[in-house]
Design an enzyme around this catalytic site. Structure first.
Site, PDB file in Angstrom:
ATOM      1  N   LYS D  99      -9.547  -4.114   2.323  1.00  0.00           N
ATOM      2  CA  LYS D  99      -8.275  -4.473   2.693  1.00  0.00           C
ATOM      3  C   LYS D  99      -8.529  -5.347   3.608  1.00  0.00           C
ATOM      4  O   LYS D  99      -8.935  -5.113   4.879  1.00  0.00           O
ATOM      5  CB  LYS D  99      -7.408  -3.542   2.779  1.00  0.00           C
ATOM      6  CG  LYS D  99      -6.125  -3.881   3.316  1.00  0.00           C
ATOM      7  CD  LYS D  99      -4.553  -3.197   3.565  1.00  0.00           C
ATOM      8  CE  LYS D  99      -3.576  -3.942   4.003  1.00  0.00           C
ATOM      9  NZ  LYS D  99      -2.565  -3.046   4.593  1.00  0.00           N
ATOM     10  N   GLY D 160       5.965  -1.947   9.414  1.00  0.00           N
ATOM     11  CA  GLY D 160       6.581  -0.912  10.477  1.00  0.00           C
ATOM     12  C   GLY D 160       8.214  -1.051  10.310  1.00  0.00           C
ATOM     13  O   GLY D 160       8.691  -0.331  10.998  1.00  0.00           O
ATOM     14  N   ALA D 186       3.733  -3.501   3.241  1.00  0.00           N
ATOM     15  CA  ALA D 186       4.443  -3.424   4.402  1.00  0.00           C
ATOM     16  C   ALA D 186       5.992  -3.758   4.533  1.00  0.00           C
ATOM     17  O   ALA D 186       6.414  -4.668   3.548  1.00  0.00           O
ATOM     18  CB  ALA D 186       3.836  -4.891   5.179  1.00  0.00           C
ATOM     19  N   GLY D 187       6.496  -2.803   4.973  1.00  0.00           N
ATOM     20  CA  GLY D 187       8.122  -3.359   5.083  1.00  0.00           C
ATOM     21  C   GLY D 187       8.787  -2.235   4.409  1.00  0.00           C
ATOM     22  O   GLY D 187      10.206  -2.070   4.210  1.00  0.00           O
ATOM     23  N   ASN D 208       3.070   3.314   4.331  1.00  0.00           N
ATOM     24  CA  ASN D 208       2.454   4.149   5.437  1.00  0.00           C
ATOM     25  C   ASN D 208       3.543   4.730   6.288  1.00  0.00           C
ATOM     26  O   ASN D 208       3.869   5.880   6.290  1.00  0.00           O
ATOM     27  CB  ASN D 208       1.466   3.577   6.076  1.00  0.00           C
ATOM     28  CG  ASN D 208       0.704   4.505   7.245  1.00  0.00           C
ATOM     29  OD1 ASN D 208       1.029   5.424   7.427  1.00  0.00           O
ATOM     30  ND2 ASN D 208      -0.372   3.862   7.722  1.00  0.00           N
ATOM     31  N   THR D 209       4.141   3.678   7.077  1.00  0.00           N
ATOM     32  CA  THR D 209       5.036   4.048   8.076  1.00  0.00           C
ATOM     33  C   THR D 209       6.109   5.208   7.544  1.00  0.00           C
ATOM     34  O   THR D 209       6.629   6.251   8.191  1.00  0.00           O
ATOM     35  CB  THR D 209       5.733   3.176   8.727  1.00  0.00           C
ATOM     36  OG1 THR D 209       4.833   2.120   9.398  1.00  0.00           O
ATOM     37  CG2 THR D 209       6.878   3.156   9.830  1.00  0.00           C
TER      38      THR D 209
END
Lengths: 259, 259, 259, 259
Positions: D99, D160, D186-187, D208-209
């Site tokens: 990645k 995040g 992301a997001g 992830n987050t």
């Protein structure tokens, strides 16, 4: 009204509304709409100012003492074509100002970040005042700033869609980080969109489709003028912050029924 | 500028911006902010005009020949209290005009549809010019119209939140169906929000918190004035429609590189 | 998976997805779609269960031991008609359960708050288990709760529009305040919309158009089933909160290049 | 359920949910959360797999026969650093998969389009299977495709933030144009966000987050798993289109009251 003026490349602009010249029904309507808008910066595709053959006389409608002409490179597909077009434009219009736009894709007309950066760097070195049209990409905007562009022109939404500030979150970051003026370009379909961009702290906005295709482009020119000014004043007045859900009465609650 | 004036209950208003009187730092700031806003319709909670005891003199700041006073029933919890408050207000201020608001819940201050309809019906019969504050409920707005209210005042977002037109889809329906003026009230936190409501075809907007709590309430008054006018002009100019995603160039593509 | 079951009027439901019966291409498709959805609560307009004349046999597709039938009063225009329809429904289907919906306007089919409250009060007294379909009006939902409804069914968007949670801010307040189950009804056009409602803490959702008009209603039944479960589990897992704009790396930054 | 599998670089993935390894409270929680998510593709910052000194043993929690490891270059600031990090990663983890993420700005962690394209071209030539993390820039995604990346990973919102698909309009264009898999990264802060991306036709999502910081990361892993599957099934089922505002009853209106 004592609003600070916009300065780009040492030139002062009393209006923070930039306009385009495409899609108008006639040159006369265009001239009147732009006059009503109060704009002092007018962009045009190079084709409109063809030197040879019958041109549409667009320049005749735009007195040079009143408007900063901002030729754009719409239609070019890479940095090389852009640089060539820029030189043609400079010669034809006798101006160093340039809206750099490079969109290889004919369907969505979205700008190419890599070619734009390469062309910007070369054109700045060649003495152009470069205003690049870009996606609302904060990192790209910083890199363009580093190579010396005079302003950045991130898009609000795909051009011609009138969707407004779809890229809101990223425009906020761009504005937060910028050391050059930020001009929100493309996708602004209503005066409220322009006002919102100004409230966020954008330095200016560029509008074309929403003006040119309104039922009454002249009246709409005035509407955008006022909305841009309203948004700028609001920004300077310290716009109140949105608050989450729990309401608070505007008025103290009346006690007279309980007393 | 030849914008049609707003008429409510046979009275002509040159401004489509209504304002409140709560939350201002001082009476002087309030007066100057309202003057800058150009508003001719000013709402106030009854407590502010207490007849007995030391009042805050709010009336002194609002000359009657310049402003239509619109007392509101903020703080009442049901129709009975509202009717009582309305009569008190009429006597105290010598006006039939009334902003009817009934919110039993002290946390979110959202209006009660059932009590509001009942009170509206009674107050219209008693000769009041009733402007009810309601949720953006299209059916309720029609029913209020049927009992004779002079205008409806649907909310954009919970009061004091500055969130803007959260009820957009329902405001569109209300405006489409209404035979009385529609005044968007509550939640408008920025001039762009006010402009958007006007672009949709609202007849007027009411703003308080966003004005009174701005860093510079006077300048913000001007910003809202201009935004409301801009939105109205845009509505009359035939705002262009948002289009889905496929872009269209504002400028015809240049051919000069291919030729 | 140990998700707490939904309880309405002392009846346990293992599925938090309620479905409708309209717009399906055939009874067989409807049955298979509903089976795939895992729903245990099925609403239907009274016309579908006409006692006299050739009915469409809808009941035959919905075994009573598997589904709680929830007749609705769609088509009635006021409280009186609703009460009449409710009694007919009880007799025809031998159930006290009732989805109360009153929409006088044939264009947008939005519910009437005043008639709904009046009918709800009367029907609760007459022994019905009443689930009223209402605008996302927090005060109205509280008042319905006070007269004894078994759940409230606020709308997400105008029925049939597939627009999702347009009333998000108000649903949050309704859920925050409710002492009865909140079932988000109308406008849910995709599994993600249903998941979002559940993540917010809704107790259940009702879907019809998005299922019945999908290219493959059976597969879509499964998709909604999973999305509703996913949203509920997320709610129970403590969904992370949205944060404003400043990013934070998911991964600690690597130090290896600097070391 | 017969959902077509995802194929990237000739490798088949049964799960369309990719996950990260940052921010977990412990290795055990991470392992259980990832197991619950059903993911088969796990990304990690190179620092987590430090060769020298005490590492955190992250690899021990991730059996190679179960997960495709996807080392990322988080922390590098330009193409040169990225290429160096990529080679380190290949050696350390014995995998060609990468990645590619390059973000020079430590505050918002947004990717650099120019450096990313340059690094991608070089790494593809060096035999890497490159998945670049990029802004939702349709032109950049096409250019990355042209230099041979295995998939593109446009962002939904700043990393995040849990804000969801802020880049919706541009993701639609990217998906429409792509000839390689599109992984929204992301997001994504909730299962509903992941479902929405899949409904739009994204090939996969990376989270992830929202997993690692949930109150119960294991349950949340399951929620995301189900939501991703629900969204994919909905996409394959032909999700119904959103319709503008005029409602249509789900059920035919009852006629019984009029007859």
């Amino acid at each position: 009204m004592n609003t600070k003026s916009l300065i780009i490349a040492d030139q002062i602009f009393n209006s923070r509304l930039f306009v385009g010249t495409g899609k108008y029904a006639s040159g006369t309507v265009m001239r009147e709409s732009i006059e009503a808008s109060g704009s002092e910066m007018v962009t045009m595709a190079m084709k409109r100012v063809q030197l040879n053959g019958p041109d549409d006389g667009i320049i005749n409608y735009l007195p040079r003492d009143r408007y900063q002409l901002l030729p754009n490179t719409s239609g070019v597909r890479d940095a090389k074509e852009a640089v060539f077009a820029a030189h043609l434009a400079r010669e034809a219009l006798q101006t160093n100002w340039l809206k750099l736009e490079i969109h290889p894709d004919p369907k969505y007309l979205l700008p190419d970040p890599v070619e734009t950066l390469a062309a910007a760097e070369e054109l700045v070195k060649a003495g152009f005042i470069v205003l690049p049209y870009v996606h609302a990409d904060p990192v790209l905007c910083k890199r363009l700033e580093e190579v010396g562009v005079a302003a950045v022109m991130p898009l609000g939404a795909p051009i011609g869609t009138n969707l407004g500030l779809e890229t809101r979150r990223f425009l906020e970051i761009i504005i937060d980080q910028a050391n050059v003026p930020v001009v929100v370009d493309a996708g602004l379909g209503a005066p409220s969109h322009a006002a919102e961009a100004m409230e966020m702290g954008a330095d200016a906005v560029l509008v074309n489709t929403a003006l040119a295709t309104a039922a009454d482009p002249v009246k709409m020119g005035l509407a955008f003028k006022m909305a841009v000014e309203a948004g700028r004043i609001a920004f300077e007045s310290g716009k109140a912050v949105s608050r989450q859900i729990e309401a608070e009465a505007s008025s103290p609650l009346t006690a007279f029924l309980d007393s």
